[in-house]
Design a protein around this motif. Sequence first.
Motif, PDB file in Angstrom:
ATOM      1  N   ASP A   1      -5.491  -3.630  -6.495  1.00 51.82           N
ATOM      2  CA  ASP A   1      -6.711  -3.754  -5.698  1.00 51.82           C
ATOM      3  C   ASP A   1      -7.589  -2.511  -5.807  1.00 51.82           C
ATOM      4  OD1 ASP A   1      -8.649  -4.632  -3.937  1.00 51.82           O
ATOM      5  OD2 ASP A   1      -7.494  -4.146  -2.154  1.00 51.82           O
ATOM      6  N   ARG A   2      -7.115  -1.351  -5.298  1.00 50.32           N
ATOM      7  CA  ARG A   2      -7.966  -0.164  -5.314  1.00 50.32           C
ATOM      8  C   ARG A   2      -7.177   1.130  -5.258  1.00 50.32           C
ATOM      9  NH1 ARG A   2     -10.468  -0.087   0.792  1.00 50.32           N
ATOM     10  NH2 ARG A   2      -8.506   0.274   1.794  1.00 50.32           N
TER      11      ARG A   2
ATOM     12  N   ARG B   1       0.840  -1.196   0.000  1.00 50.43           N
ATOM     13  CA  ARG B   1       0.000   0.000   0.000  1.00 50.43           C
ATOM     14  C   ARG B   1       0.875   1.247   0.000  1.00 50.43           C
ATOM     15  NH1 ARG B   1      -3.418   0.685   5.125  1.00 50.43           N
ATOM     16  NH2 ARG B   1      -4.602  -0.960   4.147  1.00 50.43           N
TER      17      ARG B   1
ATOM     18  N   GLU C   1      -2.412  -1.048  -3.563  1.00 54.63           N
ATOM     19  CA  GLU C   1      -3.434  -0.113  -3.107  1.00 54.63           C
ATOM     20  C   GLU C   1      -2.802   1.274  -3.010  1.00 54.63           C
ATOM     21  OE1 GLU C   1      -5.994   0.366   1.025  1.00 54.63           O
ATOM     22  OE2 GLU C   1      -5.184  -1.589   0.473  1.00 54.63           O
TER      23      GLU C   1
END
Length: 146
Positions: A84-85, A52, A69
């Motif tokens: 993922d996002r 992340r 992320e």
Amino acid sequence: MSTDAMRPLGATADRATARLGASLHVKGEISGNEDLVIDGAVEGLVQLDEKRLTVGATAKVTADIIAREVIVYGTVKGNLRAKDRIEIKKDGSVVGDLTTSRISIEDGAYFKGSIEIDRSPEKESAHSAFAKTASPSVGAPATKTI
């Protein structure tokens, strides 16, 4: 002083988080195998494939970003690719193209660019199975909320 006192907030013993402070300016490539919070300035490439990246409120990032992320509170100029996002928070600003599976852009955020939703094979087959059981009536427009 214990190591727990020095650990960043939100980090656990098995999940390390690195931090690039507000007074630091990095030109070049950043890559690694741990989560990263950027509060300073970065120019170049940030690559954290399975981790992340958090772009802090004081951060100014001019770089392409590749991560699992990406969460943006500050300013990013460059293309973002997240497996993922991607989240752009209310005071965040992104100028560049986004490629991700999931996206969240809060009210008040600034975004200029394009968004490509990247579906993995398992999500594609789940979506197809749902479409077969709940397909829209003939002539009705299909809509998608992001």
